[in-house]
Scaffold this motif. Sequence first.
Motif, PDB file in Angstrom:
ATOM      1  N   THR A   1       0.872  -1.172  -0.111  1.00 58.84           N
ATOM      2  CA  THR A   1       0.090  -0.091  -0.059  1.00 58.84           C
ATOM      3  C   THR A   1       0.750   1.407   0.012  1.00 58.84           C
ATOM      4  O   THR A   1       0.227   2.569  -0.228  1.00 58.84           O
ATOM      5  CB  THR A   1      -0.878  -0.105   1.433  1.00 58.84           C
ATOM      6  N   LYS A   2       2.028   1.315   0.519  1.00 56.18           N
ATOM      7  CA  LYS A   2       2.676   2.393   0.637  1.00 56.18           C
ATOM      8  C   LYS A   2       3.079   3.294  -0.522  1.00 56.18           C
ATOM      9  O   LYS A   2       2.987   4.429  -0.440  1.00 56.18           O
ATOM     10  CB  LYS A   2       4.368   2.183   1.218  1.00 56.18           C
ATOM     11  N   PRO A   3       3.570   2.676  -1.810  1.00 56.37           N
ATOM     12  CA  PRO A   3       3.693   3.694  -2.881  1.00 56.37           C
ATOM     13  C   PRO A   3       2.504   4.476  -3.198  1.00 56.37           C
ATOM     14  O   PRO A   3       2.497   5.523  -3.834  1.00 56.37           O
ATOM     15  CB  PRO A   3       3.959   2.403  -4.145  1.00 56.37           C
ATOM     16  N   TYR A   4       1.215   4.051  -2.802  1.00 57.55           N
ATOM     17  CA  TYR A   4       0.029   4.860  -3.024  1.00 57.55           C
ATOM     18  C   TYR A   4      -0.367   5.704  -1.918  1.00 57.55           C
ATOM     19  O   TYR A   4      -1.518   6.527  -2.096  1.00 57.55           O
ATOM     20  CB  TYR A   4      -1.192   3.622  -3.416  1.00 57.55           C
ATOM     21  N   PHE A   5       0.337   5.792  -0.932  1.00 56.66           N
ATOM     22  CA  PHE A   5      -0.099   6.838   0.151  1.00 56.66           C
ATOM     23  C   PHE A   5       1.315   7.510   0.503  1.00 56.66           C
ATOM     24  O   PHE A   5       1.741   7.663   1.545  1.00 56.66           O
ATOM     25  CB  PHE A   5      -0.458   5.987   1.387  1.00 56.66           C
ATOM     26  N   PRO A   6       1.697   8.382  -0.723  1.00 56.26           N
ATOM     27  CA  PRO A   6       2.851   9.495  -0.318  1.00 56.26           C
ATOM     28  C   PRO A   6       2.273  10.417   0.907  1.00 56.26           C
ATOM     29  O   PRO A   6       0.985  10.711   0.611  1.00 56.26           O
ATOM     30  CB  PRO A   6       3.086  10.077  -1.468  1.00 56.26           C
ATOM     31  N   LEU A   7       2.938  10.915   1.891  1.00 53.86           N
ATOM     32  CA  LEU A   7       2.475  11.519   3.008  1.00 53.86           C
ATOM     33  C   LEU A   7       1.765  12.844   2.523  1.00 53.86           C
ATOM     34  O   LEU A   7       0.583  13.171   2.908  1.00 53.86           O
ATOM     35  CB  LEU A   7       3.450  12.080   3.800  1.00 53.86           C
TER      36      LEU A   7
ATOM     37  N   LEU B   1       6.389   7.565   2.704  1.00 55.56           N
ATOM     38  CA  LEU B   1       5.148   6.702   2.187  1.00 55.56           C
ATOM     39  C   LEU B   1       4.697   5.900   3.391  1.00 55.56           C
ATOM     40  O   LEU B   1       5.310   5.362   4.304  1.00 55.56           O
ATOM     41  CB  LEU B   1       5.894   5.649   1.446  1.00 55.56           C
ATOM     42  N   LEU B   2       3.249   6.136   3.472  1.00 53.91           N
ATOM     43  CA  LEU B   2       2.643   5.635   4.713  1.00 53.91           C
ATOM     44  C   LEU B   2       1.899   4.186   4.246  1.00 53.91           C
ATOM     45  O   LEU B   2       1.588   3.944   3.182  1.00 53.91           O
ATOM     46  CB  LEU B   2       1.240   6.446   5.126  1.00 53.91           C
ATOM     47  N   THR B   3       1.883   3.227   5.240  1.00 53.13           N
ATOM     48  CA  THR B   3       0.949   2.032   4.964  1.00 53.13           C
ATOM     49  C   THR B   3      -0.273   2.343   5.192  1.00 53.13           C
ATOM     50  O   THR B   3      -0.643   3.464   5.843  1.00 53.13           O
ATOM     51  CB  THR B   3       1.450   1.004   5.957  1.00 53.13           C
TER      52      THR B   3
END
Length: 678
Positions: free
Chosen positions: A354-360, A458-460
Motif C-alpha cells: 500500500t505504501k507507494p500509493y500513500f505518499p504523505l 510513504l505511509l502504510t
Amino acid sequence: MNTNPLLQKFTTVHQTPPFDKIKTEHYLPAFKESLVKARQDIAKIVDSKEKPSFENTVLALEYAGKQLDDVASIFFNINSAETNDEIQAIAREVSPMLTEYSNDIVLNETLFDRIKTVYDSREGLNLNAEQLKLLEDSYKGFERKGALLTGEDRERYRAITTELSKLTLHFGENVLAETNAFKLHITDPADLSGLPDAIKTAAAELARREEKEGWIFTLQFPSYVPFMKYADNRALRKQMYMAYASRASKGDEHDNKAIIAKIVNLRLEKAKLLGYQNHAEFVLEERMAKTPTKVNDFLNDLLNRSIEFARQDVADVAEFAKKDGLKDTLQRWDFSYYSEKLKTEKFDFTEEETKPYFPLDKVIDGVLGLANRLYGISFIENKDIPVYHNEVKAYEVLDENGSHLSVLYLDFFPRKGKQGGAWMTTYGDQYIKDGKNIRPLVSLVCNFSRPTQETPSLLTHNEVTTFLHEFGHGLHGMLANTTYKSHSGTSVYRDFVELPSQILENWGNEKEWLQMVGQHYKTGEVIPDELVDKILASANFQSGYLTVRQLSFGLNDMAWHTIMAPFEGSVSSFENAAMAKTELFPEVEGTSFSPAFSHIFAGGYAAGYYGYKWAEVLDADAFSLFKQNGIFDKATAASFRKNILSKGGTEHPMELYVAFRGQEPTLDALMERSGLVK
C-alpha cells in the motif's frame, strides 16, 4: 523591560507561540513569573470583600492564571515532541511547583467556601446550562481534589500529589531513554533477508547519519514494526522483541518497576483519603462507565465474545508457521512475521504494497479534503506562523463562511527528542470571553517513516488510519464552540474522547475515500480497485487476536487501579495474573509489559484504557448512521459537528450521543464490523 518572549503578548499570526524566539533558558523564569501572577489572580478572588457570586468567584477562577496555562502548555508539549536533557531537567523542577500551586488553590478553605456559597444558592441564580455546568464542575473538582480534607490528611494529600507528579514524569523519561538506547546494527546483507527495499533504505540512511556502515534498526515504530513483520532472521527478530518488551524493566537506572509500585500505592492512598475504595472507583465516578464493576463486566463481555476467535487466529498462524518450516513453538517474536505471511497467502496482499500509493503529501491533502467535504472547512499553509522544528507545518483553518477557525500544526517524523506513538494536543483551547470567540491552536504529532534519498515519506494503510485517528481528535479541538475553556474540545470524559478520533478511522476503510487519496508517488496512478479490495477484504484479518490484545491492556490497567491494599511483590507476576485469561502465547522470561505502559503510568489513561474499546462501540454504532445516509452526507456530518464536536464537555456524553444518533449504542455494530459474529 522583560524580554522573555513567553511573558510578552504574542504578536504573531493568530497569537501563536513565537517558537522562533523562545529558547530553553526562557522557560524556568517564565514559569516563576507567571506562577506569581497566577497566585495574585487567586488572591484577588480569595481576598474579595464582595459577596461570592458566579462572576466574581467561579468565572474569575476559570480565567485565573492564563499566562501560566499558556507557558505550561507550550513547555510540556515541547517536552513531548522536541525534548532534551535541559528541558527534562526543567520539567522535573517545575512539576512539583505546579502541583503545589494547584494544591494551594483546591485546599484554600476561603476559596472553597466562596465556591460552596455560590453552589448552595445555584437554584436561585438564573444560570444558563453552561454556567451551571461550570459551577457544578468547579465545586465537584474541589471536592475531588481534597477540599474537604483537614489537618494531617490535607498535608498528606499535598505530599502524595507532589510525589505523583514527579514519578509519572520520571516514568516517561525512562521509557524514552530505553527506546532511544537500543540500536540493532547490521553489517551482513544476509541478515536483511525478507525486508522490503524501503525499510532497508531507511535503515541504511539512519546508519549513514550515525556515520556507520550497513543498516541500523531501532525500537521506533516505523523501524520496529516492519522488522518484526518481514525479517527472515528469527534470532534477530527475537533480539528486537526482547529489547522492546524489556524496556524499563532490566534492573538498571531506567527501570520502572519500583516506580510503578510507588505510583499505584500513592494513587490508592489518595483515593482512600478522598473516601473511595480504590483509584478506579475515584476515576470512574467522572466517566460514562461510572464503576469498576461496569468496566470489568464490559471488558469481560467483549473477551467472552472474542476469545475463541483470537485462539483460532493464533492457531491458524501456528499451523501456517509449521507448514512454512518452523519447528519450534510459535513465539511472540514469530507472530507478526508468520501472520503477515499468512495474510499474504490468504489475500495475496501485504501492508507494504500500500505504501507507494500513500505518499504523505497526498494523504495530508486527502485527510484535510475529507474535513472539507464533511464540514466545509479549508486549510491554508502559512509559513509565517513560527514552528518549533523545521519539519513542522502550520495551517490556518477557515470555516465554510471564510471565518478563522483554528491554527493546525502537523509534525510527522520520529526524532531523538520525541516520544513514540501519535497524539493530538493544543497550545491554546477555544473559549468565548467578552463577546470574542478565542480560537484554538491544535497540534497533531505522529511518527511516520521519513523521506529517503529515493522516495518521499510513504505511509502504510495502517498509518493512514493512525493519521485519521489523530485528525479526528484535531477536529474535536478545531470545531469546539463552547463558552468556557474548561469544557472546550477534548475536555470531555476520557471514555468519550476517543469517539471523534475513532469514527474518522472508518473512512480509511471506505473504497470511495481511499481512491480519492491513494495515488502512486511515481506515476500518479490511482490505487487500483484490486488493491483496495484486498485492503478491505483483509481489514478483519486477526481481528479476534487484536481485540483480545487490546482487552489485555485494559484488564492490566484495571487490575493495577482496583488494588485495595498496597502493592508488594513482583510487577511481572501481578501483570501475568491480570492478563492470564487473555494469554495466547508462552510466557517470555525477562520481559514485562507494564514498565513501558506510558498511557496509564505517564499519561492520562489510568483506569481509563478500556475507553478505546468503549469508544469503538460508540464509533461503530455512530458510523452506521453515515453508512445509512451516505459517508459524505453533509446533514449527518453537520449533526455530528453540532451535537458532538462543537459541544465539548458542556453536557453528559450520553445525552450528546443520543442527540446525534437517536438511541444509545449497543455492542452489535462493533461485533459485526469486526467480523466477530458466529
